[in-house]
Design a protein around this motif. Structure first.
Motif, PDB file in Angstrom:
ATOM      1  N   ILE A  90       0.844  -1.202   0.000  1.00  0.00           N
ATOM      2  CA  ILE A  90       0.000   0.000   0.000  1.00  0.00           C
ATOM      3  C   ILE A  90       0.878   1.251   0.000  1.00  0.00           C
ATOM      4  N   LEU A  91       1.962   1.232   0.764  1.00  0.00           N
ATOM      5  CA  LEU A  91       2.865   2.388   0.819  1.00  0.00           C
ATOM      6  C   LEU A  91       3.423   2.696  -0.570  1.00  0.00           C
ATOM      7  N   ALA A 117       2.123   1.938  -3.465  1.00  0.00           N
ATOM      8  CA  ALA A 117       1.028   2.429  -4.308  1.00  0.00           C
ATOM      9  C   ALA A 117       0.732   3.892  -4.026  1.00  0.00           C
ATOM     10  N   VAL A 118       0.715   4.274  -2.763  1.00  0.00           N
ATOM     11  CA  VAL A 118       0.461   5.671  -2.389  1.00  0.00           C
ATOM     12  C   VAL A 118       1.581   6.564  -2.919  1.00  0.00           C
ATOM     13  N   LEU A 119       2.830   6.128  -2.738  1.00  0.00           N
ATOM     14  CA  LEU A 119       3.964   6.904  -3.242  1.00  0.00           C
ATOM     15  C   LEU A 119       3.881   7.079  -4.756  1.00  0.00           C
ATOM     16  N   VAL A 125       1.177   6.924  -6.743  1.00  0.00           N
ATOM     17  CA  VAL A 125       0.062   7.810  -7.109  1.00  0.00           C
ATOM     18  C   VAL A 125       0.454   9.269  -6.888  1.00  0.00           C
ATOM     19  N   LEU A 126       1.016   9.580  -5.736  1.00  0.00           N
ATOM     20  CA  LEU A 126       1.432  10.962  -5.452  1.00  0.00           C
ATOM     21  C   LEU A 126       2.489  11.421  -6.447  1.00  0.00           C
ATOM     22  N   THR A 129       8.942  11.079  -2.994  1.00  0.00           N
ATOM     23  CA  THR A 129       8.192   9.881  -3.380  1.00  0.00           C
ATOM     24  C   THR A 129       9.007   9.001  -4.328  1.00  0.00           C
TER      25      THR A 129
END
Length: 153
Positions: free
Chosen positions: A3-4, A6-8, A10-11, A67
């Motif tokens: 998840i980390l 994926a978040v990185l 996307v940002l 990121t």
């Protein structure tokens, strides 16, 4: 993929779209359209556009570096950068280079542009800003291409 990660990702992609897309818009759409405006209004519009856009990039640029290098750390693991493909090395290098060009704009011609009221000096600063944005736009588009190649070759 965590998840980390994926978040990185996307940002990172959102900030890249804002930065590179903003440069494309400014260079290809806004600048040519400004010829319909009288020079004094053009200077005022440049002042307002740069202030807003550079503020966006001032936040997007470090967020992209954080990121991007965060993702490199998660991908590389204990192998470090040596274990990563050339595309990731290229994106990291291009990101650092783009950041350096942005800082050169902000602390060079943009600073001169903001500090003068002389039209000739403002025009010279605008020309320098335009050329450096063209360089950064090219670097940004190359980075997008390299990013699209990641995993494909």
């Amino acid at each position: 993929m965590t998840i980390l990660f994926a978040v990185l990702k996307v940002l990172h992609l959102l900030f890249a779209v804002l930065w590179v897309g903003g440069m494309f818009f400014a260079y290809v759409v806004l600048r040519p359209s400004m010829t319909a405006i009288d020079p004094p209004q053009r200077m005022l519009l440049h002042t307002r556009v740069f202030r807003r856009f550079f503020l966006v990039v001032w936040h997007a640029m470090p967020a992209m570096l954080i990121t991007g290098f965060g993702m490199l750390y998660l991908i590389g693991g204990s192998g470090g950068m040596a274990s990563l493909p050339w595309t990731l090395h290229a994106m990291a290098g291009l990101g650092i280079l783009m950041s350096a060009v942005f800082l050169a704009i902000v602390f060079g011609p943009y600073r001169r542009f903001r500090r003068t009221t002389d039209r000739a000096r403002m025009a010279a600063s605008l020309d320098s800003i335009r050329k450096l944005i063209a360089v950064n736009l090219l670097l940004g588009l190359i980075t997008v291409i390299v990013g699209a190649l990641y995993g494909a070759i």
